[in-house]
Scaffold this motif. Structure first.
Motif, PDB file in Angstrom:
ATOM      1  N   ASP A 138     -42.457 -42.377   5.704  1.00  0.00           N
ATOM      2  CA  ASP A 138     -42.472 -41.645   4.432  1.00  0.00           C
ATOM      3  C   ASP A 138     -41.303 -42.049   3.534  1.00  0.00           C
ATOM      4  O   ASP A 138     -41.486 -42.297   2.349  1.00  0.00           O
ATOM      5  CB  ASP A 138     -42.433 -40.142   4.694  1.00  0.00           C
ATOM      6  N   ILE A 139     -40.111 -42.121   4.103  1.00  0.00           N
ATOM      7  CA  ILE A 139     -38.970 -42.457   3.247  1.00  0.00           C
ATOM      8  C   ILE A 139     -38.969 -43.933   2.892  1.00  0.00           C
ATOM      9  O   ILE A 139     -38.319 -44.353   1.948  1.00  0.00           O
ATOM     10  CB  ILE A 139     -37.609 -42.077   3.877  1.00  0.00           C
ATOM     11  N   TRP A 140     -39.729 -44.724   3.657  1.00  0.00           N
ATOM     12  CA  TRP A 140     -39.849 -46.133   3.277  1.00  0.00           C
ATOM     13  C   TRP A 140     -40.737 -46.251   2.039  1.00  0.00           C
ATOM     14  O   TRP A 140     -40.412 -46.954   1.081  1.00  0.00           O
ATOM     15  CB  TRP A 140     -40.439 -46.928   4.441  1.00  0.00           C
ATOM     16  N   ILE A 141     -41.834 -45.488   2.037  1.00  0.00           N
ATOM     17  CA  ILE A 141     -42.758 -45.544   0.908  1.00  0.00           C
ATOM     18  C   ILE A 141     -42.104 -44.974  -0.348  1.00  0.00           C
ATOM     19  O   ILE A 141     -42.159 -45.570  -1.419  1.00  0.00           O
ATOM     20  CB  ILE A 141     -44.058 -44.793   1.253  1.00  0.00           C
ATOM     21  N   ASP A 142     -41.445 -43.840  -0.216  1.00  0.00           N
ATOM     22  CA  ASP A 142     -40.747 -43.294  -1.375  1.00  0.00           C
ATOM     23  C   ASP A 142     -39.526 -42.485  -0.942  1.00  0.00           C
ATOM     24  O   ASP A 142     -39.635 -41.301  -0.631  1.00  0.00           O
ATOM     25  CB  ASP A 142     -41.694 -42.413  -2.192  1.00  0.00           C
ATOM     26  N   PRO A 143     -38.356 -43.113  -0.956  1.00  0.00           N
ATOM     27  CA  PRO A 143     -37.162 -42.396  -0.514  1.00  0.00           C
ATOM     28  C   PRO A 143     -36.749 -41.289  -1.490  1.00  0.00           C
ATOM     29  O   PRO A 143     -36.002 -40.391  -1.120  1.00  0.00           O
ATOM     30  CB  PRO A 143     -36.095 -43.485  -0.428  1.00  0.00           C
ATOM     31  N   PHE A 144     -37.233 -41.353  -2.722  1.00  0.00           N
ATOM     32  CA  PHE A 144     -36.766 -40.392  -3.725  1.00  0.00           C
ATOM     33  C   PHE A 144     -37.458 -39.044  -3.634  1.00  0.00           C
ATOM     34  O   PHE A 144     -37.125 -38.120  -4.364  1.00  0.00           O
ATOM     35  CB  PHE A 144     -36.939 -40.984  -5.124  1.00  0.00           C
ATOM     36  N   ALA A 169     -33.796 -60.188  10.959  1.00  0.00           N
ATOM     37  CA  ALA A 169     -34.829 -59.990   9.944  1.00  0.00           C
ATOM     38  C   ALA A 169     -35.247 -58.528   9.878  1.00  0.00           C
ATOM     39  O   ALA A 169     -35.393 -57.962   8.789  1.00  0.00           O
ATOM     40  CB  ALA A 169     -36.042 -60.867  10.260  1.00  0.00           C
ATOM     41  N   ILE A 170     -35.410 -57.889  11.060  1.00  0.00           N
ATOM     42  CA  ILE A 170     -35.878 -56.506  11.077  1.00  0.00           C
ATOM     43  C   ILE A 170     -34.880 -55.578  10.398  1.00  0.00           C
ATOM     44  O   ILE A 170     -35.238 -54.742   9.570  1.00  0.00           O
ATOM     45  CB  ILE A 170     -36.151 -56.052  12.531  1.00  0.00           C
ATOM     46  N   ILE A 171     -33.588 -55.754  10.711  1.00  0.00           N
ATOM     47  CA  ILE A 171     -32.620 -54.811  10.158  1.00  0.00           C
ATOM     48  C   ILE A 171     -32.291 -55.132   8.699  1.00  0.00           C
ATOM     49  O   ILE A 171     -32.131 -54.233   7.881  1.00  0.00           O
ATOM     50  CB  ILE A 171     -31.343 -54.709  11.038  1.00  0.00           C
ATOM     51  N   ALA A 172     -32.237 -56.416   8.342  1.00  0.00           N
ATOM     52  CA  ALA A 172     -31.979 -56.740   6.940  1.00  0.00           C
ATOM     53  C   ALA A 172     -33.154 -56.280   6.083  1.00  0.00           C
ATOM     54  O   ALA A 172     -32.961 -55.721   4.996  1.00  0.00           O
ATOM     55  CB  ALA A 172     -31.750 -58.237   6.765  1.00  0.00           C
ATOM     56  N   ARG A 181     -35.392 -52.151   2.285  1.00  0.00           N
ATOM     57  CA  ARG A 181     -36.639 -51.411   2.112  1.00  0.00           C
ATOM     58  C   ARG A 181     -37.829 -52.351   1.996  1.00  0.00           C
ATOM     59  O   ARG A 181     -38.760 -52.109   1.231  1.00  0.00           O
ATOM     60  CB  ARG A 181     -36.569 -50.493   0.885  1.00  0.00           C
ATOM     61  N   VAL A 182     -37.788 -53.430   2.757  1.00  0.00           N
ATOM     62  CA  VAL A 182     -38.955 -54.300   2.873  1.00  0.00           C
ATOM     63  C   VAL A 182     -39.842 -53.773   3.996  1.00  0.00           C
ATOM     64  O   VAL A 182     -41.055 -53.751   3.890  1.00  0.00           O
ATOM     65  CB  VAL A 182     -38.537 -55.758   3.167  1.00  0.00           C
ATOM     66  N   PHE A 183     -39.207 -53.361   5.096  1.00  0.00           N
ATOM     67  CA  PHE A 183     -39.916 -52.679   6.184  1.00  0.00           C
ATOM     68  C   PHE A 183     -39.359 -51.255   6.288  1.00  0.00           C
ATOM     69  O   PHE A 183     -38.292 -50.989   5.765  1.00  0.00           O
ATOM     70  CB  PHE A 183     -39.658 -53.335   7.558  1.00  0.00           C
ATOM     71  N   PRO A 184     -40.093 -50.384   7.012  1.00  0.00           N
ATOM     72  CA  PRO A 184     -39.464 -49.096   7.342  1.00  0.00           C
ATOM     73  C   PRO A 184     -38.185 -49.350   8.147  1.00  0.00           C
ATOM     74  O   PRO A 184     -38.132 -50.285   8.944  1.00  0.00           O
ATOM     75  CB  PRO A 184     -40.522 -48.397   8.192  1.00  0.00           C
ATOM     76  N   LEU A 185     -37.202 -48.536   7.913  1.00  0.00           N
ATOM     77  CA  LEU A 185     -35.920 -48.740   8.574  1.00  0.00           C
ATOM     78  C   LEU A 185     -35.997 -48.369  10.044  1.00  0.00           C
ATOM     79  O   LEU A 185     -36.476 -47.300  10.399  1.00  0.00           O
ATOM     80  CB  LEU A 185     -34.850 -47.890   7.892  1.00  0.00           C
ATOM     81  N   THR A 186     -35.568 -49.292  10.895  1.00  0.00           N
ATOM     82  CA  THR A 186     -35.418 -48.958  12.303  1.00  0.00           C
ATOM     83  C   THR A 186     -34.003 -49.328  12.694  1.00  0.00           C
ATOM     84  O   THR A 186     -33.526 -50.398  12.323  1.00  0.00           O
ATOM     85  CB  THR A 186     -36.399 -49.751  13.178  1.00  0.00           C
ATOM     86  N   GLY A 187     -33.371 -48.440  13.417  1.00  0.00           N
ATOM     87  CA  GLY A 187     -31.946 -48.648  13.677  1.00  0.00           C
ATOM     88  C   GLY A 187     -31.681 -49.660  14.764  1.00  0.00           C
ATOM     89  O   GLY A 187     -31.648 -49.339  15.937  1.00  0.00           O
TER      90      GLY A 187
END
Lengths: 478, 147
Positions: A294-300, A403-406, A411-417
């Motif tokens: 959800d926050i990846w699609i729209d963090p605002f 690549a995953i974290i950058a 906000r190219v992919f959903p954030l995974t820590g």
């Protein structure tokens, strides 16, 4: 025995590494200027800063590794060490710049802050790189005991699951006495070793399709089973530990290695479909997955709570612009509070991109690309399938992770820590990546030595004992 | 703009500049490697050097570039004819499979020896290894880049 005699006994001939030396000199120059830039900004006058000894110690460690390589005289790759030296140096710069209270540890009465701890781990990592790159001359201990390694990996994960401690809702760390570690970092290396060993043994069988499954041809089921089981166990436990980044990494490694070994696109398509299916199930079952998407699609939508971190990161990229704000002038920290939560682990790429700008961000991504090129070149030049798959897989560990974290930061992919290799703060991550680079270096030496299969009864004592135990475990599992 | 701000700017840009200088060095090294790889493809996969030859055929010091399949023996149809009383007509064959050299004994009477050990069936052979067919000894060598 004198040193000279020892050297002769193991047939060591020093070999100059001009290329590596030139590159390291250029790295040191850049880092000293960067250090001056940071320290001058902080102090308000031209200076190298009080903590300059940290950089000197770090560069000393790097050059010690170089010297060790020269003395050892192996024909290992000469570009990897300078690249990781620069990544580590950037890490040290960033850690020096962030508030030191982000991580503290009491070591014999001396309280070490963020930068000192990172320096310590970087030093250990360099030592590990050197030890593995010089010491590992046979890959038999990885090749022949792949099931043992897989068992060790699963054991580690289960151990964390039972005894682990929770941070940020994820059960990741294991504490043994004063030491705390994240075994999932080590697990990805073990996974690559297992997959490489298994695929090297069975790749011809896997490449021949014999089971038809609708329009898709699958390899004989018995040969696919151990691999899928290994993957399933790793994935399940990781999901229950809520470590999505690691899950994504494992899955990508699994699919890519399968493709490298069999050269069949249908497996990748099938895997991709499985991934989409699995993720949609996870999306509806787990709240935290839903949050991330959800926050990846729209963090605002939720700017002050769930979207806070990613919005801050986006602003930071924007503030950096093309040439950046300059080291020390960015805003990872406002007053006493962090502008971006977890800036020293998950958002290092953002912080560096803010202060070094788009140009600096390109440098960091470019360094990982160079690692990719070197790693795949080592794989292509490898003597046999196991070494090729191992080199390709190890390269993937670092590059995919970056690549995953950058991508998550941007906000190219959903954030995974997960951590950015060699830059993020953290001992486990640094050591795991050091093992990866050390092994890549060891594999890059194409000497005339042939690796012999373990022969029973020729060696005695501890090593023979270990081999016997390993062999028995192999038989039981396979 | 005072001198200090200016020098801060210079330092900042110098840092980014030096990072790119490092990249230029990296790119040069990568390019050089790539070029040697390109010239390497299409060259011989290795060569055999005759280290010892009591009969004189082949002569000592001879260097033979190898094809992916190279046969050795006393028969004239072999790629390398070994004129030695202890060599069989079809003695041994060297093959380059994928990434490595292998030596196979073709049922010779006196055996093929790799580094002093008799080759039972097929054995992987590394660069620098010594091969003995009859009384003639060879060494497998890599064809050096640029040579």
């Amino acid at each position: 025995m004198t040193l000279g005699a020892t050297l002769r006994r193991v047939r060591v001939r020093p070999r100059m590494r001009i290329r590596e030396l030139v590159l390291l000199a250029s790295v040191s120059m850049a880092l000293v200027v960067g250090w001056a830039s940071l320290a001058s900004h902080v102090a308000g006058s031209l200076t190298l800063g009080r903590q300059f000894s940290h950089l000197v110690l770090y560069l000393g460690a790097v050059f010690a590794v170089h010297l060790a390589f020269v003395v050892a005289g192996r024909r290992t790759d000469q570009l990897l060490l300078p690249v990781i030296a620069l990544l580590g140096g950037l890490s040290l710069l960033l850690m020096e710049r962030l508030p030191q209270g982000l991580a503290t540890q009491d070591m014999g009465g001396v309280e070490l802050g963020l930068a000192s701890l990172q320096l310590l781990w970087l030093g250990v990592a360099m030592l590990l790189v050197a030890a593995i790159a010089i010491g590992v001359r046979s890959d038999g201990w990885l090749r022949y005991y792949k099931y043992t390694w897989a068992a060790v990996g699963v054991g580690l994960l289960l151990l964390v699951f039972v005894l682990g401690e929770e941070t940020n809702g994820a059960r990741l760390s294991l504490r043994i006495g004063p030491l705390q570690g994240q075994p999932s970092e080590l697990l990805k290396v073990i996974l690559v070793v297992f997959l490489a060993g298994y695929l090297a043994d069975n790749r011809t069988l896997l490449a021949q399709a014999s089971t038809r499954f609708g329009p898709i041809k699958l390899p004989p089921v018995p040969y696919l089973l151990p691999m899928v089981a290994m993957w399933g166990i790793a994935l399940a436990v990781v999901i229950f530990q809520r470590d999505l980044g690691a899950a994504l990494l494992f899955f990508s490694i699994f699919l890519t290695l399968l493709y490298v070994a069999t050269r069949r696109a249908s497996y990748v398509v099938l895997g991709g479909l499985l991934f989409v299916g699995g993720s949609s199930v996870l999306y509806f079952v787990f709240g935290h997955v839903q949050d991330r998407v959800d926050i990846w699609i729209d963090p605002f939508v939720d700017p002050l709570d769930r979207g806070f971190q990613i919005i801050r990161a986006l602003y930071a990229f924007g503030r950096g612009g093309i040439v950046g704000t300059g080291l020390g002038a960015g805003l990872p920290q406002v007053g006493e509070s962090l502008a971006i939560p977890a800036v020293h682990t998950d958002f290092v790429f953002t912080a560096l991109s803010e202060e070094l700008g788009l140009l600096g961000g390109f440098v960091i991504l470019g360094l990982y690309l160079v690692i990719a090129e070197r790693g795949l070149r080592i794989a292509a030049a490898a003597d046999d399938d196991f070494r090729a798959l191992l080199a390709a897989g190890l390269t993937l560990v670092i590059v995919l992770q970056a690549a995953i974290i950058a991508g998550g930061n941007l906000r190219v992919f959903p954030l995974t820590g997960i951590t950015l290799p060699f830059i993020s703060y953290g001992g486990s991550s640094l050591l795991a990546n050091a093992i990866v680079i050390g092994l890549l270096l060891a594999l890059s030496d194409r000497g005339p030595e042939r690796l012999a299969a373990p022969s029973a009864g020729r060696r005695r004592g501890f090593r023979a004992g270990m081999r016997a135990v390993g062999g028995r475990i192999e038989k039981v599992i396979s | 703009m005072d001198a200090f701000t200016l020098s801060l700017w210079v330092l900042r840009l110098a840092f980014v500049g030096l990072l790119y200088l490092f990249f230029v060095f990296l790119a040069r090294a990568l390019w050089r490697d790539l070029r040697t790889t390109i010239t390497e493809t299409g060259r011989a996969l290795g060569r055999l050097i005759v280290v010892g030859s009591p009969g004189g055929v082949p002569p000592e010091g001879l260097s033979v570039p190898l094809d992916a399949v190279t046969s050795l023996g006393r028969d004239v149809n072999n790629s390398i004819v070994v004129e030695d009383d202890f060599a069989s007509a079809d003695h041994a064959v060297l093959t380059f499979r994928g990434r490595a050299w292998y030596v196979e004994d073709r049922g010779s009477t006196n055996g093929t020896y790799l580094n002093g050990q008799r080759v039972e069936n097929v054995a992987p052979m590394g660069f620098g290894d010594e091969l003995q067919v009859g009384r003639v000894r060879f060494r497998l060598e890599r064809v050096a880049p640029g040579a």
